[in-house]
Design a protein around this motif. Structure first.
Motif, PDB file in Angstrom:
ATOM      1  N   TRP A   1       0.846  -1.187   0.000  1.00  0.00           N
ATOM      2  CA  TRP A   1       0.000   0.000   0.000  1.00  0.00           C
ATOM      3  C   TRP A   1       0.883   1.238   0.000  1.00  0.00           C
ATOM      4  CZ3 TRP A   1      -5.466  -0.386   0.439  1.00  0.00           C
ATOM      5  CH2 TRP A   1      -5.935  -1.689   0.649  1.00  0.00           C
ATOM      6  N   VAL A   2       0.503   2.242  -0.791  1.00  0.00           N
ATOM      7  CA  VAL A   2       1.258   3.498  -0.870  1.00  0.00           C
ATOM      8  C   VAL A   2       0.292   4.672  -0.744  1.00  0.00           C
ATOM      9  CG1 VAL A   2       2.634   4.990  -2.373  1.00  0.00           C
ATOM     10  CG2 VAL A   2       3.148   2.558  -2.240  1.00  0.00           C
ATOM     11  N   ALA A   3       0.690   5.659   0.069  1.00  0.00           N
ATOM     12  CA  ALA A   3      -0.038   6.926   0.172  1.00  0.00           C
ATOM     13  C   ALA A   3       0.727   7.965  -0.629  1.00  0.00           C
ATOM     14  CB  ALA A   3      -0.176   7.352   1.630  1.00  0.00           C
ATOM     15  N   GLY A   4       0.128   8.489  -1.703  1.00  0.00           N
ATOM     16  CA  GLY A   4       0.846   9.332  -2.650  1.00  0.00           C
ATOM     17  C   GLY A   4       0.234  10.691  -2.899  1.00  0.00           C
ATOM     18  N   GLN A   5      -0.230  11.370  -1.863  1.00  0.00           N
ATOM     19  CA  GLN A   5      -0.792  12.715  -1.954  1.00  0.00           C
ATOM     20  C   GLN A   5      -1.875  12.778  -3.026  1.00  0.00           C
ATOM     21  OE1 GLN A   5       2.136  15.841  -1.618  1.00  0.00           O
ATOM     22  NE2 GLN A   5       0.706  17.462  -2.122  1.00  0.00           N
ATOM     23  N   LEU A   6      -1.674  13.478  -4.154  1.00  0.00           N
ATOM     24  CA  LEU A   6      -2.726  13.577  -5.164  1.00  0.00           C
ATOM     25  C   LEU A   6      -3.040  12.223  -5.793  1.00  0.00           C
ATOM     26  CD1 LEU A   6      -1.991  16.904  -7.100  1.00  0.00           C
ATOM     27  CD2 LEU A   6      -3.342  16.536  -5.022  1.00  0.00           C
ATOM     28  N   ALA A   7      -2.078  11.311  -5.813  1.00  0.00           N
ATOM     29  CA  ALA A   7      -2.322   9.973  -6.350  1.00  0.00           C
ATOM     30  C   ALA A   7      -3.167   9.125  -5.415  1.00  0.00           C
ATOM     31  CB  ALA A   7      -0.995   9.266  -6.634  1.00  0.00           C
ATOM     32  N   GLY A   8      -3.392   9.589  -4.193  1.00  0.00           N
ATOM     33  CA  GLY A   8      -4.267   8.906  -3.263  1.00  0.00           C
ATOM     34  C   GLY A   8      -3.665   7.641  -2.688  1.00  0.00           C
ATOM     35  N   ILE A   9      -4.526   6.729  -2.260  1.00  0.00           N
ATOM     36  CA  ILE A   9      -4.118   5.425  -1.767  1.00  0.00           C
ATOM     37  C   ILE A   9      -4.123   4.441  -2.933  1.00  0.00           C
ATOM     38  CG2 ILE A   9      -4.738   3.474  -0.283  1.00  0.00           C
ATOM     39  CD1 ILE A   9      -3.684   5.738   1.346  1.00  0.00           C
TER      40      ILE A   9
ATOM     41  N   ASP B   1     -17.809  25.005  -3.737  1.00  0.00           N
ATOM     42  CA  ASP B   1     -18.662  24.513  -2.661  1.00  0.00           C
ATOM     43  C   ASP B   1     -19.147  23.084  -2.896  1.00  0.00           C
ATOM     44  OD1 ASP B   1     -20.282  25.154  -4.785  1.00  0.00           O
ATOM     45  OD2 ASP B   1     -21.872  26.047  -3.564  1.00  0.00           O
ATOM     46  N   GLN B   2     -18.858  22.545  -4.089  1.00  0.00           N
ATOM     47  CA  GLN B   2     -19.221  21.161  -4.393  1.00  0.00           C
ATOM     48  C   GLN B   2     -18.026  20.215  -4.331  1.00  0.00           C
ATOM     49  OE1 GLN B   2     -22.480  20.156  -4.956  1.00  0.00           O
ATOM     50  NE2 GLN B   2     -22.868  22.257  -4.264  1.00  0.00           N
ATOM     51  N   PHE B   3     -16.857  20.773  -4.021  1.00  0.00           N
ATOM     52  CA  PHE B   3     -15.647  19.948  -3.965  1.00  0.00           C
ATOM     53  C   PHE B   3     -15.508  19.319  -2.583  1.00  0.00           C
ATOM     54  CE2 PHE B   3     -11.027  19.736  -2.902  1.00  0.00           C
ATOM     55  CZ  PHE B   3     -10.715  18.677  -3.743  1.00  0.00           C
ATOM     56  N   HIS B   4     -15.423  18.011  -2.559  1.00  0.00           N
ATOM     57  CA  HIS B   4     -15.295  17.283  -1.296  1.00  0.00           C
ATOM     58  C   HIS B   4     -14.197  16.227  -1.404  1.00  0.00           C
ATOM     59  CE1 HIS B   4     -18.954  19.284  -0.079  1.00  0.00           C
ATOM     60  NE2 HIS B   4     -19.632  18.737  -1.085  1.00  0.00           N
ATOM     61  N   GLY B   5     -13.050  16.630  -1.965  1.00  0.00           N
ATOM     62  CA  GLY B   5     -12.015  15.656  -2.269  1.00  0.00           C
ATOM     63  C   GLY B   5     -10.765  15.722  -1.430  1.00  0.00           C
ATOM     64  N   LEU B   6     -10.768  16.443  -0.304  1.00  0.00           N
ATOM     65  CA  LEU B   6      -9.561  16.456   0.538  1.00  0.00           C
ATOM     66  C   LEU B   6      -9.264  15.074   1.092  1.00  0.00           C
ATOM     67  CD1 LEU B   6      -9.993  19.829   2.491  1.00  0.00           C
ATOM     68  CD2 LEU B   6      -8.428  19.336   0.604  1.00  0.00           C
ATOM     69  N   ASN B   7     -10.305  14.286   1.325  1.00  0.00           N
ATOM     70  CA  ASN B   7     -10.090  12.942   1.873  1.00  0.00           C
ATOM     71  C   ASN B   7      -9.566  11.964   0.821  1.00  0.00           C
ATOM     72  OD1 ASN B   7     -10.254  11.272   4.268  1.00  0.00           O
ATOM     73  ND2 ASN B   7     -11.907  10.152   3.235  1.00  0.00           N
ATOM     74  N   PHE B   8      -9.424  12.396  -0.414  1.00  0.00           N
ATOM     75  CA  PHE B   8      -8.807  11.566  -1.443  1.00  0.00           C
ATOM     76  C   PHE B   8      -7.293  11.805  -1.532  1.00  0.00           C
ATOM     77  CE2 PHE B   8     -13.064  12.412  -3.774  1.00  0.00           C
ATOM     78  CZ  PHE B   8     -13.715  11.510  -2.949  1.00  0.00           C
ATOM     79  N   GLN B   9      -6.800  12.869  -0.882  1.00  0.00           N
ATOM     80  CA  GLN B   9      -5.374  13.205  -0.922  1.00  0.00           C
ATOM     81  C   GLN B   9      -4.679  12.515   0.254  1.00  0.00           C
ATOM     82  OE1 GLN B   9      -4.766  17.454  -1.156  1.00  0.00           O
ATOM     83  NE2 GLN B   9      -6.569  17.741  -2.463  1.00  0.00           N
ATOM     84  N   ALA B  10      -3.859  11.491  -0.043  1.00  0.00           N
ATOM     85  CA  ALA B  10      -3.360  10.584   0.989  1.00  0.00           C
ATOM     86  C   ALA B  10      -1.926  10.889   1.390  1.00  0.00           C
ATOM     87  CB  ALA B  10      -3.470   9.152   0.501  1.00  0.00           C
ATOM     88  N   PHE B  11      -1.673  10.813   2.702  1.00  0.00           N
ATOM     89  CA  PHE B  11      -0.344  11.089   3.243  1.00  0.00           C
ATOM     90  C   PHE B  11       0.171   9.975   4.155  1.00  0.00           C
ATOM     91  CE2 PHE B  11      -2.050  15.123   1.981  1.00  0.00           C
ATOM     92  CZ  PHE B  11      -0.964  15.824   1.495  1.00  0.00           C
ATOM     93  N   ALA B  12      -0.684   9.073   4.591  1.00  0.00           N
ATOM     94  CA  ALA B  12      -0.257   8.009   5.505  1.00  0.00           C
ATOM     95  C   ALA B  12      -1.095   6.765   5.270  1.00  0.00           C
ATOM     96  CB  ALA B  12      -0.382   8.466   6.961  1.00  0.00           C
TER      97      ALA B  12
ATOM     98  N   TRP C   1      -5.605   1.414   7.649  1.00  0.00           N
ATOM     99  CA  TRP C   1      -5.827   2.788   8.110  1.00  0.00           C
ATOM    100  C   TRP C   1      -5.196   3.729   7.085  1.00  0.00           C
ATOM    101  CZ3 TRP C   1      -8.540   3.643  12.681  1.00  0.00           C
ATOM    102  CH2 TRP C   1      -8.731   2.518  13.495  1.00  0.00           C
ATOM    103  N   ALA C   2      -5.937   4.745   6.673  1.00  0.00           N
ATOM    104  CA  ALA C   2      -5.451   5.708   5.686  1.00  0.00           C
ATOM    105  C   ALA C   2      -5.611   7.116   6.237  1.00  0.00           C
ATOM    106  CB  ALA C   2      -6.224   5.575   4.370  1.00  0.00           C
ATOM    107  N   GLY C   3      -4.509   7.887   6.198  1.00  0.00           N
ATOM    108  CA  GLY C   3      -4.534   9.271   6.638  1.00  0.00           C
ATOM    109  C   GLY C   3      -4.497  10.203   5.450  1.00  0.00           C
ATOM    110  N   THR C   4      -5.341  11.210   5.449  1.00  0.00           N
ATOM    111  CA  THR C   4      -5.481  12.104   4.312  1.00  0.00           C
ATOM    112  C   THR C   4      -5.507  13.556   4.772  1.00  0.00           C
ATOM    113  OG1 THR C   4      -7.899  12.255   4.348  1.00  0.00           O
ATOM    114  CG2 THR C   4      -6.935  10.323   3.244  1.00  0.00           C
ATOM    115  N   ALA C   5      -5.700  14.457   3.805  1.00  0.00           N
ATOM    116  CA  ALA C   5      -5.892  15.867   4.132  1.00  0.00           C
ATOM    117  C   ALA C   5      -7.296  16.124   4.656  1.00  0.00           C
ATOM    118  CB  ALA C   5      -5.635  16.725   2.899  1.00  0.00           C
TER     119      ALA C   5
END
Length: 529
Positions: free
Chosen positions: A180-188, A231-242, A252-256
């Motif tokens: 598994w890799v957390a790759g910021q904009l590339a997500g999980i 106001d329709q953007f809900h994608g911070l949880n797609f940006q993965a860091f852990a 477990w996945a950590g995101t913005a």
């Protein structure tokens, strides 16, 4: 499933490259220690894949082509059994639309060893060459515009460039041989074939607390508000860091946008935010604290996301996400280490230590080498990583690597030791880049406000006292330092950039003279503040 076309030019990049060996290293290869991982008594250290099998007495380095000459560095490191995984990245500076400079991090592939580091393979981050519509790379092709989740196809923004997609974290599930890799904009992303192909994992949107394929959805799976009203953007949880696969197999996945938990291999997800007890929604590190027969406690760093009233600190769940406790409010932290009820947390201000499962903490930021009290951590240096290996606590900082054999009461310090004679260099460092010198200073150029001090390194043939004199560009003496502890071999003396009266010197070029009984070593330091 992600759809993509065939890119014939990438076929060579999708295959592992030649194997490499472990080679001699004169010590750790950098003082900015951002990753530590261990298996047994072997301690692996980033950012350039050093390893010690004897508690730091001797060091080796992975002679991997992509790390030679420091072309790339290790952004994430995972050691499980005989397997060692390193996520490679790099950075560059670009100008933003507002004219301000921005440091951009990018992915540069992965390295893997299946035999405890004796041989290595490089794996590209580029999409593979096959016709399987379910697989992609650690970045996408322009055709990756749809992803199937359950019975629906979600529109997605393909991540086609390496910028802003560095491998911030790696977790290897040894039981299922899944990476598994957390790759910021590339997500999980998940690979079940040792990094040859990858599957992009769908996480809940920011406003969704539980995601399951049988529920049916219609949301854009996009990490940036491209073609979407803000106001329709809900994608911070797609940006993965852990990312972490814990001992129970839970992901477990950590995101913005929060912390996420999956108990079925990344299909269904629970999503936790400040509404559930976290201090902040930006999660950059997740680690587990083993608790014997009980489920592990899951610790996460909490940074400031885009929500209101968010705070820095850490959170822990001891019941699988049913409830959260918090600690170290206001502290910016990076990593965790555990030894039974002892909890160690690496933070901007130093190392926090607890002996009672994290209910109370003490701060340690005065790291002094008990073998040589003249060696200490630079004031203000952050602590980035911590790992417990047997009875040793290893700590990585912005000013070297530290080891304690008494739970943090005393320390040994390890720093980069580029030899004065380049013939003693590790093969990973091109010797033509390092001249033969009698003394040198590091860092150089030197910023007193951020670096706090620079160190003068020199060799002595016999134990003796030395005098160090600092001159300005006009050769006026501005500082004199008497060093009585000179030992045979390598020595270091720190200077904080001030004159005899303690006044910080102006920017410019300064010369130093290190005088022993038989020799005087000259050098130059540039102060830039």
């Amino acid at each position: 499933m992600i759809r993509h076309g065939v890119l014939g030019l990438l076929i060579a990049c999708a295959l592992p490259l030649q194997a490499q060996d472990l080679v001699f290293s004169p010590g750790i290869l950098a003082n900015d220690i951002t990753n530590i991982s261990a298996a047994g008594e072997s301690v692996w250290v980033g950012p350039y894949l050093n390893v010690s099998h004897d508690g730091g007495e001797t060091w080796l380095a992975a002679n991997v082509d992509s790390l030679r000459g420091f072309a790339s560095s290790v952004y994430s490191l995972e050691v499980k059994g005989q397997h060692i995984w390193g996520g490679l990245g790099g950075n560059y500076v670009r100008s933003g639309n507002d004219g301000q400079s921005q440091l951009v991090h990018e992915i540069r592939g992965l390295v893997h060893s299946s035999d405890a580091g004796n041989t290595w393979s490089y794996l590209s981050h580029l999409p593979p060459i096959d016709s399987d519509p379910a697989s992609t790379g650690l970045i996408d092709t322009p055709d990756d515009t749809l992803i199937t989740y359950g019975s629906v196809e979600l529109s997605t923004l393909p991540i086609t460039v390496s910028a802003l997609s560095p491998p911030w974290d790696i977790s290897f599930d040894l039981t299922n041989e899944t990476l598994w890799v957390a790759g910021q904009l590339a997500g999980i992303r998940r690979s079940t074939d040792f990094g040859r192909t990858w599957e992009r994992i769908v996480l809940p949107p920011d406003t969704t607390k539980y995601l399951a394929p049988e529920l049916g959805y219609d949301f854009p799976f996009t990490v940036q508000p491209v073609g979407i009203a803000p106001d329709q953007f809900h994608g911070l949880n797609f940006q993965a860091f852990a990312v972490l696969v814990d001992q129970t197999g839970t992901i477990w996945a950590g995101t913005a946008g929060g912390l996420n938990r999956s108990e079925d291999g990344g299909v269904r997800w629970h999503h936790y935010t400040t509404e559930d007890g976290l201090l902040g929604n930006w999660i950059i590190s997740i680690e587990e604290q083993p608790r014997g027969a009980q489920p592990p406690a899951i610790w996460a760093t909490n940074w400031l996301g885009n929500g209101r009233n968010e705070r820095y600190g850490v959170s822990v769940t001891r019941d699988g996400g049913l409830s959260f406790e918090t600690a170290l409010q206001g502290e910016q932290c990076y990593d965790f280490g555990f030894d039974g009820p002892r909890v160690y947390i690496a933070c901007d201000r130093g190392l926090y230590r607890s002996t009672d499962d994290g209910y109370t903490f003490l701060l340690e930021n005065d790291f002094v080498d008990h073998r040589d009290p003249s060696r200490s951590m630079r004031p203000g240096a952050a602590v980035y990583t911590v790992e417990v290996v047997g009875n040793a606590v290893w700590v990585g900082s912005g000013d070297g690597l530290f080891k304690s054999l008494d739970h943090g009461k005393s320390w040994q310090i390890y720093r980069t030791a580029v030899p004065l004679d380049p013939s003693d260099l590790s093969p990973i460092i091109p010797s033509e880049q390092v001249p033969r010198v009698s003394a040198y200073a590091y860092p150089n150029p030197f910023s007193p406000s951020s670096d706090r001090l620079t160190r003068l390194r020199f060799d002595l043939s016999n134990p003796e006292a030395v005098t160090i004199r600092i001159f300005d560009f006009g050769m006026t003496l501005v500082r004199e330092i008497f060093f009585s502890g000179g030992a045979a071999g390598a020595n270091e003396v720190a200077w904080d950039g001030t004159d005899e009266g303690g006044v910080r010197l102006a920017n410019g070029t300064y010369f130093y003279a290190i005088q022993s009984r038989k020799d005087t070593f000259w050098g130059k330091i540039l102060i830039i503040d």
